[in-house]
Design a protein around this motif. Structure first.
Motif, PDB file in Angstrom:
ATOM      1  N   PHE A  53       0.836  -1.201   0.000  1.00  9.55           N
ATOM      2  CA  PHE A  53       0.000   0.000   0.000  1.00  9.55           C
ATOM      3  C   PHE A  53       0.871   1.250   0.000  1.00  9.55           C
ATOM      4  CE2 PHE A  53      -2.786   3.091   2.278  1.00  9.55           C
ATOM      5  CZ  PHE A  53      -3.737   3.217   1.276  1.00  9.55           C
ATOM      6  N   ALA A  54       1.949   1.232   0.777  1.00 11.67           N
ATOM      7  CA  ALA A  54       2.871   2.373   0.814  1.00 11.67           C
ATOM      8  C   ALA A  54       3.499   2.604  -0.562  1.00 11.67           C
ATOM      9  CB  ALA A  54       3.961   2.141   1.858  1.00 11.67           C
ATOM     10  N   LEU A  55       3.955   1.542  -1.185  1.00 11.76           N
ATOM     11  CA  LEU A  55       4.595   1.669  -2.502  1.00 11.76           C
ATOM     12  C   LEU A  55       3.630   2.197  -3.545  1.00 11.76           C
ATOM     13  CD1 LEU A  55       7.008   1.204  -4.394  1.00 11.76           C
ATOM     14  CD2 LEU A  55       6.201  -1.141  -4.682  1.00 11.76           C
ATOM     15  N   THR A  56       2.405   1.673  -3.543  1.00 10.31           N
ATOM     16  CA  THR A  56       1.441   2.143  -4.531  1.00 10.31           C
ATOM     17  C   THR A  56       1.037   3.591  -4.263  1.00 10.31           C
ATOM     18  OG1 THR A  56      -0.404   1.158  -3.304  1.00 10.31           O
ATOM     19  CG2 THR A  56       0.556  -0.154  -5.081  1.00 10.31           C
ATOM     20  N   THR A  57       0.971   3.959  -2.991  1.00 13.82           N
ATOM     21  CA  THR A  57       0.679   5.354  -2.650  1.00 13.82           C
ATOM     22  C   THR A  57       1.796   6.263  -3.135  1.00 13.82           C
ATOM     23  OG1 THR A  57      -0.610   4.671  -0.731  1.00 13.82           O
ATOM     24  CG2 THR A  57       0.181   6.934  -0.737  1.00 13.82           C
ATOM     25  N   LEU A  58       3.023   5.834  -2.954  1.00 12.00           N
ATOM     26  CA  LEU A  58       4.179   6.613  -3.413  1.00 12.00           C
ATOM     27  C   LEU A  58       4.123   6.856  -4.920  1.00 12.00           C
ATOM     28  CD1 LEU A  58       6.881   7.954  -2.745  1.00 12.00           C
ATOM     29  CD2 LEU A  58       7.959   5.709  -3.092  1.00 12.00           C
ATOM     30  N   ILE A 134       3.926  15.661   0.367  1.00 15.48           N
ATOM     31  CA  ILE A 134       2.924  15.124   1.292  1.00 15.48           C
ATOM     32  C   ILE A 134       2.730  13.630   1.049  1.00 15.48           C
ATOM     33  CG2 ILE A 134       0.497  15.219   1.999  1.00 15.48           C
ATOM     34  CD1 ILE A 134       0.630  18.253   1.256  1.00 15.48           C
ATOM     35  N   ILE A 135       2.668  13.232  -0.200  1.00 16.93           N
ATOM     36  CA  ILE A 135       2.508  11.812  -0.528  1.00 16.93           C
ATOM     37  C   ILE A 135       3.700  11.012  -0.014  1.00 16.93           C
ATOM     38  CG2 ILE A 135       2.481  10.152  -2.441  1.00 16.93           C
ATOM     39  CD1 ILE A 135       0.732  12.234  -3.960  1.00 16.93           C
ATOM     40  N   ILE A 136       4.886  11.532  -0.197  1.00 14.51           N
ATOM     41  CA  ILE A 136       6.087  10.843   0.297  1.00 14.51           C
ATOM     42  C   ILE A 136       6.039  10.725   1.820  1.00 14.51           C
ATOM     43  CG2 ILE A 136       8.601  11.056   0.540  1.00 14.51           C
ATOM     44  CD1 ILE A 136       8.517  12.342  -2.336  1.00 14.51           C
ATOM     45  N   LEU A 138       3.316  10.705   3.748  1.00 17.74           N
ATOM     46  CA  LEU A 138       2.290   9.717   4.085  1.00 17.74           C
ATOM     47  C   LEU A 138       2.810   8.301   3.858  1.00 17.74           C
ATOM     48  CD1 LEU A 138      -0.891  11.441   2.609  1.00 17.74           C
ATOM     49  CD2 LEU A 138      -0.290  11.183   5.020  1.00 17.74           C
ATOM     50  N   THR A 139       3.583   8.121   2.795  1.00 19.77           N
ATOM     51  CA  THR A 139       4.176   6.816   2.503  1.00 19.77           C
ATOM     52  C   THR A 139       5.088   6.367   3.636  1.00 19.77           C
ATOM     53  OG1 THR A 139       4.040   7.202   0.116  1.00 19.77           O
ATOM     54  CG2 THR A 139       5.614   5.551   0.858  1.00 19.77           C
ATOM     55  N   LEU A 140       5.857   7.301   4.165  1.00 19.92           N
ATOM     56  CA  LEU A 140       6.742   6.962   5.283  1.00 19.92           C
ATOM     57  C   LEU A 140       5.945   6.539   6.518  1.00 19.92           C
ATOM     58  CD1 LEU A 140       9.451   9.738   4.894  1.00 19.92           C
ATOM     59  CD2 LEU A 140       9.664   7.301   4.350  1.00 19.92           C
ATOM     60  N   PHE A 141       4.830   7.209   6.781  1.00 15.17           N
ATOM     61  CA  PHE A 141       3.982   6.818   7.905  1.00 15.17           C
ATOM     62  C   PHE A 141       3.387   5.423   7.693  1.00 15.17           C
ATOM     63  CE2 PHE A 141       3.849  11.382   9.054  1.00 15.17           C
ATOM     64  CZ  PHE A 141       4.182  11.253  10.397  1.00 15.17           C
ATOM     65  N   ILE A 142       3.012   5.115   6.475  1.00 14.20           N
ATOM     66  CA  ILE A 142       2.483   3.777   6.182  1.00 14.20           C
ATOM     67  C   ILE A 142       3.576   2.728   6.392  1.00 14.20           C
ATOM     68  CG2 ILE A 142       1.454   2.276   4.425  1.00 14.20           C
ATOM     69  CD1 ILE A 142       0.266   4.900   3.180  1.00 14.20           C
ATOM     70  N   CYS A 143       4.805   3.054   5.993  1.00 14.10           N
ATOM     71  CA  CYS A 143       5.925   2.132   6.221  1.00 14.10           C
ATOM     72  C   CYS A 143       6.166   1.919   7.717  1.00 14.10           C
ATOM     73  CB  CYS A 143       7.197   2.649   5.550  1.00 14.10           C
ATOM     74  SG  CYS A 143       7.185   2.466   3.759  1.00 14.10           S
ATOM     75  N   LEU A 144       6.038   2.977   8.500  1.00 12.91           N
ATOM     76  CA  LEU A 144       6.161   2.830   9.956  1.00 12.91           C
ATOM     77  C   LEU A 144       5.090   1.882  10.489  1.00 12.91           C
ATOM     78  CD1 LEU A 144       6.923   6.467  11.171  1.00 12.91           C
ATOM     79  CD2 LEU A 144       8.428   4.475  11.319  1.00 12.91           C
ATOM     80  N   ALA A 145       3.889   2.006   9.962  1.00 14.99           N
ATOM     81  CA  ALA A 145       2.809   1.097  10.365  1.00 14.99           C
ATOM     82  C   ALA A 145       3.158  -0.344   9.994  1.00 14.99           C
ATOM     83  CB  ALA A 145       1.490   1.514   9.714  1.00 14.99           C
ATOM     84  N   ALA A 146       3.799  -0.531   8.843  1.00  9.73           N
ATOM     85  CA  ALA A 146       4.196  -1.879   8.422  1.00  9.73           C
ATOM     86  C   ALA A 146       5.221  -2.466   9.387  1.00  9.73           C
ATOM     87  CB  ALA A 146       4.756  -1.846   7.002  1.00  9.73           C
ATOM     88  N   PHE A 147       6.172  -1.654   9.821  1.00  5.45           N
ATOM     89  CA  PHE A 147       7.157  -2.132  10.799  1.00  5.45           C
ATOM     90  C   PHE A 147       6.477  -2.460  12.133  1.00  5.45           C
ATOM     91  CE2 PHE A 147      10.314   0.134   8.079  1.00  5.45           C
ATOM     92  CZ  PHE A 147      11.082  -0.990   7.774  1.00  5.45           C
ATOM     93  N   PHE A 148       5.535  -1.615  12.537  1.00  3.11           N
ATOM     94  CA  PHE A 148       4.770  -1.863  13.757  1.00  3.11           C
ATOM     95  C   PHE A 148       3.983  -3.166  13.622  1.00  3.11           C
ATOM     96  CE2 PHE A 148       0.753  -1.462  16.105  1.00  3.11           C
ATOM     97  CZ  PHE A 148       1.247  -1.366  17.396  1.00  3.11           C
ATOM     98  N   ALA A 149       3.384  -3.379  12.465  1.00  4.85           N
ATOM     99  CA  ALA A 149       2.598  -4.592  12.225  1.00  4.85           C
ATOM    100  C   ALA A 149       3.481  -5.830  12.292  1.00  4.85           C
ATOM    101  CB  ALA A 149       1.897  -4.518  10.874  1.00  4.85           C
TER     102      ALA A 149
END
Length: 163
Positions: A53-58, A134-136, A138-149
């Motif tokens: 999801f992060a990659l596609t958002t990026l 902003i997109i970049i 947001l992508t970083l925040f999604i990646c942080l969520a992936a690490f948390f997951a």
């Protein structure tokens, strides 16, 4: 940010509207097939789907035509649809293993994220920050969520082993 993207790709209202439909078109088949993927590769699916999801958002930061926007939105829809199924499967597993209820909290997480992100994006836009930045972010925040997951999955695995 959508009006800026629409302007950047020089799309008419009709073409832009059709491109926006592709997120839903991507989500539906992904949701149908994700269950089998979760069943086979359960251990990593949440983190991997968040990274997807992060990659596609990026990719949105590189859009340069209505056709590219439709393709990227299709991928975002697929990643989002898969993520939805994976998160629900994870919560169902957690409820089954612990006997506790988590769906209310899980379903509240999305609107909470929107409530937090929306003013942040609005402020960034107000300060003139480019939508690509902003997109970049947001992508970083999604990646942080992936690490948390990933960490959450390890804790869940340990909990399941104890049961």
């Amino acid at each position: 940010m959508l009006p800026e993207i629409k302007t950047a790709i020089n799309a008419s209202d009709a073409v832009f509207g059709i491109a926006l439909l592709f997120s839903a078109i991507g989500a539906l088949p992904a949701m149908l097939f994700t269950g089998a993927i979760v069943k086979k590769f359960n251990r990593w699916t949440l983190s991997l789907s968040l990274f997807a999801f992060a990659l596609t958002t990026l990719l949105l930061s590189f859009v340069d035509s209505p056709f590219a926007l439709a393709g990227i939105l299709f991928l975002i829809g697929a990643a989002s649809g898969a993520l939805d199924v994976i998160m629900n499967a994870g919560v169902a597993t957690l409820e089954e293993v612990t006997g506790k209820k988590y769906f209310n909290i899980a379903h509240a997480a999305f609107p909470l994220a929107v409530i937090i992100a929306s003013p942040g994006v609005g402020l960034a836009r107000q300060f003139g920050i480019d939508y690509k930045v902003i997109i970049i972010t947001l992508t970083l925040f999604i990646c942080l969520a992936a690490f948390f997951a990933f960490g959450l999955k390890l804790k869940t695995d340990n909990l399941i082993k104890r049961e």
